[in-house]
Write a protein that holds these residues in place. Sequence first.
Motif, PDB file in Angstrom:
ATOM      1  N   THR A   1      -5.800   2.459  -1.731  1.00  0.00           N
ATOM      2  CA  THR A   1      -5.356   3.010  -3.002  1.00  0.00           C
ATOM      3  C   THR A   1      -6.589   3.196  -3.884  1.00  0.00           C
ATOM      4  O   THR A   1      -7.714   2.865  -3.507  1.00  0.00           O
ATOM      5  N   ARG A   2      -6.367   3.721  -5.102  1.00  0.00           N
ATOM      6  CA  ARG A   2      -7.500   3.855  -6.025  1.00  0.00           C
ATOM      7  C   ARG A   2      -8.107   2.505  -6.308  1.00  0.00           C
ATOM      8  O   ARG A   2      -9.330   2.347  -6.327  1.00  0.00           O
ATOM      9  N   THR A   3      -7.266   1.493  -6.528  1.00  0.00           N
ATOM     10  CA  THR A   3      -7.770   0.135  -6.761  1.00  0.00           C
ATOM     11  C   THR A   3      -8.528  -0.372  -5.534  1.00  0.00           C
ATOM     12  O   THR A   3      -9.580  -1.001  -5.655  1.00  0.00           O
ATOM     13  N   GLY A   4      -7.993  -0.084  -4.360  1.00  0.00           N
ATOM     14  CA  GLY A   4      -8.652  -0.518  -3.138  1.00  0.00           C
ATOM     15  C   GLY A   4     -10.026   0.112  -2.962  1.00  0.00           C
ATOM     16  O   GLY A   4     -10.968  -0.531  -2.468  1.00  0.00           O
ATOM     17  N   THR A   5     -10.174   1.400  -3.357  1.00  0.00           N
ATOM     18  CA  THR A   5     -11.461   2.085  -3.252  1.00  0.00           C
ATOM     19  C   THR A   5     -12.506   1.440  -4.158  1.00  0.00           C
ATOM     20  O   THR A   5     -13.662   1.220  -3.757  1.00  0.00           O
ATOM     21  N   VAL A   6     -12.080   1.131  -5.402  1.00  0.00           N
ATOM     22  CA  VAL A   6     -13.015   0.456  -6.337  1.00  0.00           C
ATOM     23  C   VAL A   6     -13.414  -0.902  -5.788  1.00  0.00           C
ATOM     24  O   VAL A   6     -14.591  -1.283  -5.792  1.00  0.00           O
TER      25      VAL A   6
ATOM     26  N   GLU B   1      -2.718  -5.793  -7.875  1.00  0.00           N
ATOM     27  CA  GLU B   1      -2.278  -4.421  -7.628  1.00  0.00           C
ATOM     28  C   GLU B   1      -2.376  -4.150  -6.133  1.00  0.00           C
ATOM     29  O   GLU B   1      -3.137  -4.803  -5.418  1.00  0.00           O
ATOM     30  N   PRO B   2      -1.620  -3.147  -5.643  1.00  0.00           N
ATOM     31  CA  PRO B   2      -1.725  -2.788  -4.225  1.00  0.00           C
ATOM     32  C   PRO B   2      -3.132  -2.292  -3.891  1.00  0.00           C
ATOM     33  O   PRO B   2      -3.718  -1.493  -4.619  1.00  0.00           O
ATOM     34  N   VAL B   3      -3.669  -2.775  -2.809  1.00  0.00           N
ATOM     35  CA  VAL B   3      -4.988  -2.350  -2.324  1.00  0.00           C
ATOM     36  C   VAL B   3      -4.835  -1.305  -1.228  1.00  0.00           C
ATOM     37  O   VAL B   3      -5.672  -0.418  -1.079  1.00  0.00           O
ATOM     38  N   PHE B   4      -3.729  -1.402  -0.467  1.00  0.00           N
ATOM     39  CA  PHE B   4      -3.484  -0.476   0.634  1.00  0.00           C
ATOM     40  C   PHE B   4      -2.178   0.279   0.388  1.00  0.00           C
ATOM     41  O   PHE B   4      -1.207  -0.270  -0.129  1.00  0.00           O
ATOM     42  N   GLU B   5      -2.190   1.537   0.775  1.00  0.00           N
ATOM     43  CA  GLU B   5      -0.965   2.332   0.799  1.00  0.00           C
ATOM     44  C   GLU B   5      -0.489   2.387   2.242  1.00  0.00           C
ATOM     45  O   GLU B   5      -1.211   2.823   3.129  1.00  0.00           O
ATOM     46  N   ARG B   6       0.753   1.870   2.469  1.00  0.00           N
ATOM     47  CA  ARG B   6       1.288   1.833   3.836  1.00  0.00           C
ATOM     48  C   ARG B   6       1.784   3.220   4.231  1.00  0.00           C
ATOM     49  O   ARG B   6       2.566   3.838   3.503  1.00  0.00           O
ATOM     50  N   LEU B   7       1.346   3.668   5.387  1.00  0.00           N
ATOM     51  CA  LEU B   7       1.729   4.968   5.924  1.00  0.00           C
ATOM     52  C   LEU B   7       2.427   4.765   7.265  1.00  0.00           C
ATOM     53  O   LEU B   7       2.259   3.721   7.909  1.00  0.00           O
ATOM     54  N   PRO B   8       3.183   5.782   7.746  1.00  0.00           N
ATOM     55  CA  PRO B   8       3.844   5.639   9.058  1.00  0.00           C
ATOM     56  C   PRO B   8       2.858   5.399  10.196  1.00  0.00           C
ATOM     57  O   PRO B   8       3.170   4.705  11.171  1.00  0.00           O
ATOM     58  N   SER B   9       1.628   5.934  10.043  1.00  0.00           N
ATOM     59  CA  SER B   9       0.664   5.805  11.136  1.00  0.00           C
ATOM     60  C   SER B   9      -0.445   4.799  10.841  1.00  0.00           C
ATOM     61  O   SER B   9      -1.440   4.728  11.573  1.00  0.00           O
ATOM     62  N   GLY B  10      -0.320   4.010   9.745  1.00  0.00           N
ATOM     63  CA  GLY B  10      -1.344   3.030   9.419  1.00  0.00           C
ATOM     64  C   GLY B  10      -1.414   2.766   7.933  1.00  0.00           C
ATOM     65  O   GLY B  10      -0.387   2.784   7.243  1.00  0.00           O
ATOM     66  N   VAL B  11      -2.620   2.554   7.398  1.00  0.00           N
ATOM     67  CA  VAL B  11      -2.805   2.288   5.973  1.00  0.00           C
ATOM     68  C   VAL B  11      -4.013   3.075   5.465  1.00  0.00           C
ATOM     69  O   VAL B  11      -4.882   3.487   6.241  1.00  0.00           O
ATOM     70  N   ARG B  12      -4.086   3.256   4.147  1.00  0.00           N
ATOM     71  CA  ARG B  12      -5.272   3.812   3.515  1.00  0.00           C
ATOM     72  C   ARG B  12      -5.438   3.138   2.154  1.00  0.00           C
ATOM     73  O   ARG B  12      -4.486   2.584   1.599  1.00  0.00           O
TER      74      ARG B  12
ATOM     75  N   MET C   1     -13.803   1.250   7.869  1.00  0.00           N
ATOM     76  CA  MET C   1     -12.356   1.367   7.632  1.00  0.00           C
ATOM     77  C   MET C   1     -11.698   1.930   8.889  1.00  0.00           C
ATOM     78  O   MET C   1     -11.977   3.065   9.307  1.00  0.00           O
ATOM     79  N   THR C   2     -10.828   1.122   9.510  1.00  0.00           N
ATOM     80  CA  THR C   2     -10.175   1.547  10.760  1.00  0.00           C
ATOM     81  C   THR C   2      -8.886   2.315  10.512  1.00  0.00           C
ATOM     82  O   THR C   2      -8.426   3.052  11.388  1.00  0.00           O
ATOM     83  N   GLY C   3      -8.255   2.137   9.348  1.00  0.00           N
ATOM     84  CA  GLY C   3      -6.990   2.805   9.052  1.00  0.00           C
ATOM     85  C   GLY C   3      -5.792   2.102   9.636  1.00  0.00           C
ATOM     86  O   GLY C   3      -4.667   2.605   9.555  1.00  0.00           O
ATOM     87  N   SER C   4      -5.992   0.902  10.206  1.00  0.00           N
ATOM     88  CA  SER C   4      -4.887   0.179  10.839  1.00  0.00           C
ATOM     89  C   SER C   4      -5.206  -1.309  10.863  1.00  0.00           C
ATOM     90  O   SER C   4      -6.311  -1.710  11.237  1.00  0.00           O
TER      91      SER C   4
END
Length: 320
Positions: free
Chosen positions: A45-50, A32-43, A1-4
């Motif tokens: 979501t709970r669904t994405g982790t599963v 459902e959303p898999v990634f949560e968009r952040l100002p510095s990248g993405v991470r 996971m690169t975070g971007s």
Amino acid sequence: MTGSFTQAARRLGYSQSSVTAQMRALERQVGEPVFERLPSGVRLTRTGTVLCDYARQILTLVGEMEVALRRPAANPPRMTVGVVPALAYGQQLARLTHIGRRLLSGVQLALRVMGTGEVHDAFRAGTIDGALVLTVVDADDPAALPGALTDPLRTPDRADDLTEVRLQEVEFVPVTGVTRMRGAAAAGRQVVIADPDCPSQRWLPEFLRLRSDGPPEIHELGSMAGVRAAAQSGLGCAMLPMALAASPREAGGLRPLPGVPRMRWNACLLSTRGDDRPALDWENLAETLRQATALAGAVPADDPEDAAVSALGPNPGLAG
């Protein structure tokens, strides 16, 4: 996971827009959303982790499958077969191996030489899958000697344990050393055998006992090579498979034992009753043993018939 998405695109060699589009398509498919968009990248979501955890498991299984398909012979099925000494001389073991390589493709054939009396215990211990043994052809044959031919594999406590497939009759020839020949009586005072429980090896001592005043002296050597060498050196007479006794290369210094008939025994494949493991190729194993033992009871194909006959010499009393 690169975070971007940008860093992921660089690592994969794709454009950033292509990776972004693929992730949006994945989210539409999941619902459902898999990634949560952040100002510095993405991470994730709970669904994405599963989803990520299951994806790792799937990719691991796919990798194991690819390795198994690329190297199917890395761990081939193994068939371990016990072979009694009377059928375990050098030429015969080589025939079993060569024919097995052709007919048992993808199967590792392992041969174990063991006495007839040891076969049942080996089945019980699970150290063999099958066994190549010799059994009586016809108990009603006038030449058969009931006391000598009782088969240790057919006693009541063992009859239901094993199943038997008859493969081929193998002929054995009574021989003695040329240098020590002093007539039938002298030749029959000592007998060399390979396996005290095998009918092919028990028959000659019993035959000689019944036609003389007492039992002959028996020397047990454990292998047909030892039996042949001992007979050649004059230690005693012996019953040898035709292929071993009739080959000029092998039978130098031997001649037929006067007044004693040749005999035949059944070569049989024994296996545990009801053993239907799919990895064990019983049909081709039986054919391998059948072809190999067909040669064991015959004059070698590369030896002319007259040479084989002369190797044993004349024997008016030898019954075919």
